[in-house]
Design a protein around this motif. Structure first.
Motif, PDB file in Angstrom:
ATOM      1  N   ILE A   1      27.380  13.708 -75.798  1.00  0.00           N
ATOM      2  CA  ILE A   1      25.901  14.375 -75.430  1.00  0.00           C
ATOM      3  C   ILE A   1      25.082  14.895 -76.529  1.00  0.00           C
ATOM      4  N   SER A   2      26.008  15.871 -77.348  1.00  0.00           N
ATOM      5  CA  SER A   2      25.233  16.685 -78.404  1.00  0.00           C
ATOM      6  C   SER A   2      24.537  15.521 -79.273  1.00  0.00           C
ATOM      7  N   ILE A   3      25.358  14.610 -79.671  1.00  0.00           N
ATOM      8  CA  ILE A   3      25.113  13.300 -80.602  1.00  0.00           C
ATOM      9  C   ILE A   3      23.731  12.726 -80.011  1.00  0.00           C
ATOM     10  N   LYS A   4      23.571  12.441 -78.611  1.00  0.00           N
ATOM     11  CA  LYS A   4      22.428  11.964 -78.266  1.00  0.00           C
ATOM     12  C   LYS A   4      21.327  12.793 -78.378  1.00  0.00           C
ATOM     13  N   HIS A   5      21.339  14.187 -78.405  1.00  0.00           N
ATOM     14  CA  HIS A   5      20.205  15.000 -78.685  1.00  0.00           C
ATOM     15  C   HIS A   5      20.005  15.088 -80.304  1.00  0.00           C
ATOM     16  N   ILE A   6      21.190  15.108 -81.259  1.00  0.00           N
ATOM     17  CA  ILE A   6      20.666  14.862 -82.467  1.00  0.00           C
ATOM     18  C   ILE A   6      19.916  13.617 -82.929  1.00  0.00           C
ATOM     19  N   SER A   7      20.090  12.394 -82.128  1.00  0.00           N
ATOM     20  CA  SER A   7      19.280  11.265 -82.300  1.00  0.00           C
ATOM     21  C   SER A   7      17.841  11.711 -82.111  1.00  0.00           C
ATOM     22  N   GLU A   8      17.543  12.241 -80.962  1.00  0.00           N
ATOM     23  CA  GLU A   8      16.356  12.738 -80.619  1.00  0.00           C
ATOM     24  C   GLU A   8      15.564  13.710 -81.806  1.00  0.00           C
ATOM     25  N   ILE A   9      16.618  14.640 -82.377  1.00  0.00           N
ATOM     26  CA  ILE A   9      15.898  15.323 -83.247  1.00  0.00           C
ATOM     27  C   ILE A   9      15.572  14.463 -84.820  1.00  0.00           C
ATOM     28  N   MET A  10      16.346  13.622 -84.878  1.00  0.00           N
ATOM     29  CA  MET A  10      16.140  12.748 -86.227  1.00  0.00           C
ATOM     30  C   MET A  10      14.888  11.954 -85.922  1.00  0.00           C
ATOM     31  N   ASN A  11      14.677  11.413 -84.584  1.00  0.00           N
ATOM     32  CA  ASN A  11      13.378  10.612 -84.196  1.00  0.00           C
ATOM     33  C   ASN A  11      12.293  11.650 -84.389  1.00  0.00           C
ATOM     34  N   LYS A  12      12.386  12.923 -83.999  1.00  0.00           N
ATOM     35  CA  LYS A  12      11.369  13.794 -84.394  1.00  0.00           C
ATOM     36  C   LYS A  12      11.078  14.081 -85.555  1.00  0.00           C
ATOM     37  N   VAL A  13      11.825  14.314 -86.548  1.00  0.00           N
ATOM     38  CA  VAL A  13      11.668  14.459 -87.797  1.00  0.00           C
ATOM     39  C   VAL A  13      11.471  13.358 -88.726  1.00  0.00           C
ATOM     40  N   PHE A  14      12.279  12.188 -88.557  1.00  0.00           N
ATOM     41  CA  PHE A  14      11.889  11.063 -89.076  1.00  0.00           C
ATOM     42  C   PHE A  14      10.716  10.363 -88.231  1.00  0.00           C
ATOM     43  N   SER A  15       9.520  10.558 -88.116  1.00  0.00           N
ATOM     44  CA  SER A  15       8.698   9.963 -86.978  1.00  0.00           C
ATOM     45  C   SER A  15       8.442   8.624 -86.776  1.00  0.00           C
ATOM     46  N   ASN A  16       8.574   8.147 -88.017  1.00  0.00           N
ATOM     47  CA  ASN A  16       8.355   6.546 -88.226  1.00  0.00           C
ATOM     48  C   ASN A  16       9.548   5.596 -88.042  1.00  0.00           C
ATOM     49  N   VAL A  17      10.407   6.292 -87.761  1.00  0.00           N
ATOM     50  CA  VAL A  17      11.936   5.701 -87.817  1.00  0.00           C
ATOM     51  C   VAL A  17      12.439   5.523 -86.309  1.00  0.00           C
ATOM     52  N   ASP A  18      12.821   4.192 -85.782  1.00  0.00           N
ATOM     53  CA  ASP A  18      13.466   4.288 -84.409  1.00  0.00           C
ATOM     54  C   ASP A  18      14.908   4.340 -84.626  1.00  0.00           C
ATOM     55  N   PHE A  19      15.421   5.564 -84.557  1.00  0.00           N
ATOM     56  CA  PHE A  19      16.764   6.150 -84.728  1.00  0.00           C
ATOM     57  C   PHE A  19      17.387   6.411 -83.715  1.00  0.00           C
ATOM     58  N   ARG A  20      18.505   5.456 -83.384  1.00  0.00           N
ATOM     59  CA  ARG A  20      19.347   5.264 -82.132  1.00  0.00           C
ATOM     60  C   ARG A  20      20.734   5.477 -82.367  1.00  0.00           C
ATOM     61  N   CYS A  21      21.847   6.034 -81.650  1.00  0.00           N
ATOM     62  CA  CYS A  21      23.208   5.753 -82.073  1.00  0.00           C
ATOM     63  C   CYS A  21      24.101   5.479 -80.860  1.00  0.00           C
ATOM     64  N   GLY A  22      25.132   4.588 -81.008  1.00  0.00           N
ATOM     65  CA  GLY A  22      25.975   4.319 -79.996  1.00  0.00           C
ATOM     66  C   GLY A  22      27.471   4.987 -80.149  1.00  0.00           C
ATOM     67  N   VAL A  23      27.910   5.514 -78.906  1.00  0.00           N
ATOM     68  CA  VAL A  23      29.187   6.263 -79.027  1.00  0.00           C
ATOM     69  C   VAL A  23      30.190   5.457 -78.042  1.00  0.00           C
ATOM     70  N   GLY A  24      31.407   5.317 -78.669  1.00  0.00           N
ATOM     71  CA  GLY A  24      32.519   5.077 -78.039  1.00  0.00           C
ATOM     72  C   GLY A  24      33.543   5.953 -78.031  1.00  0.00           C
ATOM     73  N   ILE A  25      34.311   5.992 -76.981  1.00  0.00           N
ATOM     74  CA  ILE A  25      35.524   7.216 -76.909  1.00  0.00           C
ATOM     75  C   ILE A  25      36.731   6.507 -76.091  1.00  0.00           C
ATOM     76  N   ASP A  26      37.715   6.536 -76.723  1.00  0.00           N
ATOM     77  CA  ASP A  26      39.024   6.186 -76.048  1.00  0.00           C
ATOM     78  C   ASP A  26      40.058   7.231 -76.058  1.00  0.00           C
ATOM     79  N   TYR A  27      41.152   7.086 -75.159  1.00  0.00           N
ATOM     80  CA  TYR A  27      41.915   8.249 -75.348  1.00  0.00           C
ATOM     81  C   TYR A  27      43.476   7.344 -75.311  1.00  0.00           C
ATOM     82  N   GLY A  28      44.313   8.103 -76.236  1.00  0.00           N
ATOM     83  CA  GLY A  28      45.690   7.451 -76.266  1.00  0.00           C
ATOM     84  C   GLY A  28      46.659   8.036 -77.579  1.00  0.00           C
ATOM     85  N   LYS A  29      47.594   7.341 -77.718  1.00  0.00           N
ATOM     86  CA  LYS A  29      48.655   7.657 -78.916  1.00  0.00           C
ATOM     87  C   LYS A  29      48.297   7.391 -80.087  1.00  0.00           C
TER      88      LYS A  29
END
Length: 315
Positions: free
Chosen positions: A148-176
């Motif tokens: 969730i925090s990474i999603k917010h960082i993406s928005e900050i990146m877009n605000k600072v680098f205003s002419n760049v469409d900056f987006r992230c994808g996140v994947g999470i799994d659990y196991g050994k």
């Protein structure tokens, strides 16, 4: 007894020590013979693993890669998070190396800081992709809150680098996961660069595959089919291109799926949320977070796990 100043690095580290001057003086035949001995040594001795709930690091003295000794690894049950910059190839084509250097620097530094804030440890950085591992305790919620925090960082990146469409994808799994140390010991600055950890296990593979499709719009093949002579009600199944063509090929080009006649085929687009988790993660979340995640009805390669997704922000 020798004085410590009289003991050479070769005596301390044995055959795993590499002096650049010795390396340059060795012919290729000898070097390949040495490497063959290393490979046989690893195969014959293998690794023994101890359980841990903390995230191992390269400095962990319980992880070893010495030649001729029992090699020690560690095993941890935890969440693995991968985050990847979307459309990085297109970004590199559109923007100057100077701009991309700034974007990668800001992105990586942000990931290191936010991982630490959510109790995670960055354990791999590959250009536009970062791997974060979490201590076992409360790892599912820590990983999702980090996403969730990474999603917010993406928005900050877009605000600072205003002419760049900056987006992230996140994947999470659990196991050994199993962790081993690999590398050789060298003189000077190259010593650190020639040692690393290898993470072995499905959670890293699955999380990486989820990252590949998170926060994208993908094409799905929608198949409607029913049993012969209407003996079974019609069913609709959605799958990616690879799954469809593998299934079609297994039926030798016939319009049947495991004996069921295809009634209709169509292509539809599906917007995938920026945060994807597996059912192993979903089941370990508290209701306050779990209720925000919805089943995606999509499959990933070589896995039958259910996938859940969400687009979450801090309020």
């Amino acid at each position: 007894m020798k004085n410590i100043d009289d003991i050479s690095l070769e005596e301390i580290f044995g055959d795993d020590f590499m002096d650049d001057s010795n390396f340059k003086g060795m012919n290729i035949k000898d070097k390949l013979s040495e490497i063959e001995r290393d490979i046989k040594d690893v195969k014959e001795l293998g690794f023994s693993y101890t359980s841990t709930k903390k995230v191992p690091s390269r400095q962990d003295t319980d992880l070893t890669f010495e030649k001729g000794k029992g090699k020690k690894g560690k095993e941890i049950e935890t969440c693995v998070l991968f985050v990847d910059i979307r459309n990085s190839v297109q970004l590199n084509e559109k923007y100057s190396p100077d701009t991309m250097g700034k974007i990668y620097t800001a992105f990586t530094k942000s990931m290191l800081k936010i991982a630490q804030y959510h109790s995670g440890e960055v354990r791999n950085i590959i250009g536009d992709r970062v791997m974060i591992v979490f201590p076992t305790e409360n790892c599912a919620e820590n990983a999702v809150e980090c996403a969730i925090s990474i999603k917010h960082i993406s928005e900050i990146m877009n605000k600072v680098f205003s002419n760049v469409d900056f987006r992230c994808g996140v994947g999470i799994d659990y196991g050994k996961m199993r962790v081993i140390k690999v590398g050789i010991i060298r003189l000077g600055d190259n010593n650190v660069e020639n040692k690393n950890l290898v993470w072995i296990g499905n959670p890293a593979n699955i999380a990486s595959r989820l990252t590949d499709i998170a926060n994208k719009e993908i094409d799905l093949v929608c198949v409607s089919y029913e049993g012969f002579l209407g003996s079974a009600p019609s069913v609709e199944k959605r799958m990616n291109y690879e799954e469809f063509f593998n299934k079609f090929e297994s039926e030798k080009g016939n319009f049947y799926f495991s004996g069921e006649e295809i009634l209709d085929l169509k292509i539809e687009k599906q917007a995938i949320p920026p945060i994807l988790i597996t059912e192993n993660v979903y089941g370990r979340l508290s209701p306050r977070i779990r209720d925000f995640f919805k089943g995606q009805g999509i499959d990933i390669k070589n896995s039958s796990t259910k996938i859940y997704g969400a687009d979450l922000e801090w309020k």
